[in-house]
Scaffold this active site. Structure first.
Site, short mmCIF file in Angstrom:
data_model
loop_
_atom_site.label_atom_id
_atom_site.label_comp_id
_atom_site.label_asym_id
_atom_site.label_seq_id
_atom_site.Cartn_x
_atom_site.Cartn_y
_atom_site.Cartn_z
N SER A 119 50.49 6.11 76.49
CA SER A 119 50.24 5.16 75.40
C SER A 119 49.73 5.96 74.20
O SER A 119 49.27 7.09 74.37
CB SER A 119 49.21 4.10 75.83
OG SER A 119 48.03 4.74 76.28
N GLU A 175 47.51 5.94 70.40
CA GLU A 175 46.53 5.25 69.54
C GLU A 175 46.75 5.61 68.07
O GLU A 175 46.95 6.78 67.73
CB GLU A 175 45.12 5.67 69.97
CG GLU A 175 44.04 5.03 69.13
CD GLU A 175 42.66 5.31 69.67
OE1 GLU A 175 42.42 5.15 70.87
OE2 GLU A 175 41.80 5.70 68.84
N ASP A 198 30.58 2.51 66.36
CA ASP A 198 29.48 3.41 66.00
C ASP A 198 28.60 2.72 64.98
O ASP A 198 29.08 2.03 64.09
CB ASP A 198 30.03 4.73 65.44
CG ASP A 198 30.50 5.62 66.58
OD1 ASP A 198 29.84 5.63 67.63
OD2 ASP A 198 31.54 6.26 66.42
N PHE A 256 33.91 16.93 65.12
CA PHE A 256 33.89 15.62 65.82
C PHE A 256 33.18 15.77 67.16
O PHE A 256 32.48 14.89 67.59
CB PHE A 256 35.26 15.18 66.33
CG PHE A 256 36.36 14.85 65.44
CD1 PHE A 256 36.17 14.41 64.15
CD2 PHE A 256 37.67 14.93 65.94
CE1 PHE A 256 37.27 14.08 63.38
CE2 PHE A 256 38.75 14.60 65.17
CZ PHE A 256 38.55 14.18 63.89
N HIS A 286 46.40 8.40 77.49
CA HIS A 286 46.31 7.72 76.19
C HIS A 286 46.16 8.80 75.13
O HIS A 286 45.14 9.50 75.09
CB HIS A 286 45.08 6.79 76.20
CG HIS A 286 44.94 5.96 74.97
ND1 HIS A 286 45.80 4.94 74.64
CD2 HIS A 286 44.01 6.00 73.97
CE1 HIS A 286 45.41 4.38 73.51
NE2 HIS A 286 44.33 5.01 73.08
P1 FAD Z 1 28.73 0.46 74.75
O1 FAD Z 1 29.49 0.21 75.99
O2 FAD Z 1 27.93 -0.68 74.21
O3 FAD Z 1 27.77 1.71 75.01
C1 FAD Z 1 27.00 2.30 73.97
C2 FAD Z 1 25.74 2.96 74.56
O4 FAD Z 1 24.86 1.97 75.10
C3 FAD Z 1 26.02 3.90 75.73
O5 FAD Z 1 25.07 4.95 75.66
C4 FAD Z 1 25.80 3.05 76.98
O6 FAD Z 1 25.38 3.83 78.10
C5 FAD Z 1 24.68 2.11 76.53
N1 FAD Z 1 24.81 0.74 77.04
C6 FAD Z 1 25.95 0.04 77.25
N2 FAD Z 1 25.67 -1.23 77.60
C7 FAD Z 1 24.31 -1.34 77.58
C8 FAD Z 1 23.41 -2.42 77.81
N3 FAD Z 1 23.87 -3.64 78.12
N4 FAD Z 1 22.09 -2.17 77.68
C9 FAD Z 1 21.62 -0.93 77.33
N5 FAD Z 1 22.44 0.14 77.11
C10 FAD Z 1 23.76 -0.08 77.22
N6 FAD Z 1 34.89 2.82 67.46
C11 FAD Z 1 35.27 1.96 66.47
O7 FAD Z 1 34.45 1.61 65.61
N7 FAD Z 1 36.55 1.47 66.40
C12 FAD Z 1 37.49 1.79 67.31
O8 FAD Z 1 38.62 1.33 67.23
C13 FAD Z 1 37.13 2.69 68.37
N8 FAD Z 1 38.02 3.03 69.33
C14 FAD Z 1 37.60 3.80 70.40
C15 FAD Z 1 38.51 4.05 71.44
C16 FAD Z 1 38.11 4.79 72.54
C17 FAD Z 1 39.10 5.05 73.66
C18 FAD Z 1 36.79 5.33 72.61
C19 FAD Z 1 36.37 6.16 73.79
C20 FAD Z 1 35.89 5.09 71.59
C21 FAD Z 1 36.28 4.31 70.47
N9 FAD Z 1 35.40 4.01 69.43
C22 FAD Z 1 35.79 3.18 68.42
C23 FAD Z 1 34.06 4.62 69.41
C24 FAD Z 1 32.98 3.71 70.08
O9 FAD Z 1 32.85 2.51 69.39
C25 FAD Z 1 31.67 4.50 70.06
O10 FAD Z 1 31.73 5.59 70.93
C26 FAD Z 1 30.37 3.70 70.25
O11 FAD Z 1 29.27 4.55 69.92
C27 FAD Z 1 30.17 3.18 71.66
O12 FAD Z 1 31.05 2.19 71.95
P2 FAD Z 1 31.13 1.56 73.44
O13 FAD Z 1 32.09 0.47 73.35
O14 FAD Z 1 31.31 2.61 74.46
O15 FAD Z 1 29.63 0.98 73.55
#
Ligand code: FAD
Length: 299
Positions: free
Chosen positions: A10, A12, A104, A220, A269
């Site tokens: 896939s 991105e 982020d 990065f 991916h």
């Molecule tokens: P979460 O799952 O919320 O985790 C963030 C942090 O909080 C981690 O340290 C985790 O251990 C901790 N955590 C998780 N859940 C909880 C909870 N309930 N209580 C306490 N701690 C918790 N960013 C964008 O803005 N746009 C995009 O399109 C985008 N695409 C991405 C695609 C991929 C494949 C990846 C790997 C990352 C992408 N990102 C994108 C970056 C991502 O948004 C960041 O890495 C962000 O800092 C964390 O997102 P997450 O969804 O993993 O967060």
């Protein structure tokens, strides 16, 4: 007999923002679509920024693209109402596949600001990707993916606590996790072993970044906690021409994916950065369609 499954790939993309980026986006998509990817995904700006750019390109893609489309959605700092509206808008385009993310959070946005905004509006502000998974999972027809971090998310205490939160997102209804990029197969394999030992049974898909520019990748990687070994840096620094850099990037990426494939990984991916040549060449190699550098430059 070769019992390994054929890799599934896939791609991105990020939403183009200027006429020049638009041309590059559609050109890259056209090249990569010829390789029959399993789907393509489009990123979404953090904190709801640039959502319109993603919506615009997704609206065009659903009309023109022949492969399934996954929309990324990021929820940090957004209210439940805002996220439900975004989901509804994406679904009105016909999108049913989502990558649920937190996004982020820039340093200047402190958690206190988010709490205050929720007090002022009286609405729930989402803080983690799991909050978004919970909202999406209300409708079982939605296919939900989440993000994972083979070297732990930079804000997490350690890998085991991060994998615990990954399991939480998956348990809430996500069917697979796509990883942050990494450059060494053992990094992913160790992460997969730990995830499986933690009880995760959903698919873990490696996110693969072809190295277009080693200096940018170092930058990065420092921000997102990915390790770039000294040998890898030297491999790229000793490539002095554009062609040898491109060859080093393809070779490194193909070696990484082939090592993972030998270890039972079938899905990959690729982060394209909206650029055709490297993603196209790596995917051709993985799919057993070797390309010559000249073909790749034409791509
Ligand atoms: P979460 O799952 O919320 O985790 C963030 C942090 O909080 C981690 O340290 C985790 O251990 C901790 N955590 C998780 N859940 C909880 C909870 N309930 N209580 C306490 N701690 C918790 N960013 C964008 O803005 N746009 C995009 O399109 C985008 N695409 C991405 C695609 C991929 C494949 C990846 C790997 C990352 C992408 N990102 C994108 C970056 C991502 O948004 C960041 O890495 C962000 O800092 C964390 O997102 P997450 O969804 O993993 O967060």
């Amino acid at each position: 007999m070769d019992i390994m499954k054929k890799p599934v790939i896939s791609f991105e993309f990020f939403p183009p923002r200027s006429p020049a980026q638009q041309r590059k986006f559609w050109y890259t998509l056209g090249c990569l679509q010829t390789l029959n990817p399993s789907y393509i995904s489009v990123t979404w700006g953090a904190l709801g920024s640039a959502a319109q750019a993603s919506l615009d390109v997704l609206a065009d893609l659903v009309k023109d693209c022949k492969v399934p489309i996954t929309a990324h959605l990021s929820c940090a700092g957004q209210t439940e109402r805002q996220m439900l509206a975004a989901i509804e808008e994406l679904e009105s385009l016909g999108i049913t596949r989502f990558l649920a993310l937190r996004g982020d959070i820039p340093d200047q946005v402190q958690p206190a600001d988010k709490e205050n905004s929720s007090i002022v509006t009286g609405e729930t502000v989402l803080t983690h990707a799991s909050d978004l998974v919970r909202l999406l999972a209300i409708n079982p027809r939605r296919e939900i993916s989440v993000a994972a971090y083979p070297e732990a998310h930079p804000e997490s205490l350690d890998l085991s606590s991060d994998i615990g939160w990954l399991k939480h997102k998956l348990d809430l209804g996500a069917s697979q996790a796509i990883t942050q990029f990494f450059f060494n197969a053992d990094t992913f394999l160790r992460f997969r072993d730990t995830a499986v030992a933690t009880g995760i049974s959903q698919k873990l898909v490696p996110g693969i970044l072809p190295i277009h520019n080693i200096d940018k990748v170092l930058d990065f990687s420092a921000k997102c906690g990915a390790t770039v070994s000294r040998q890898l840096v030297q491999r790229f620094q000793s490539a002095t021409t554009a062609e040898s850099k491109q060859r080093a990037a393809i070779e490194h990426c193909v070696e990484l994916c082939q090592e993972l494939h030998r270890e039972g990984v079938d899905d990959f991916h690729l982060y394209t950065l909206n650029q055709a040549p490297l993603a196209y060449a790596v995917a051709c190699e993985l799919l057993g369609k070797p390309v010559k550098v000249a073909d790749m430059q034409a791509a």
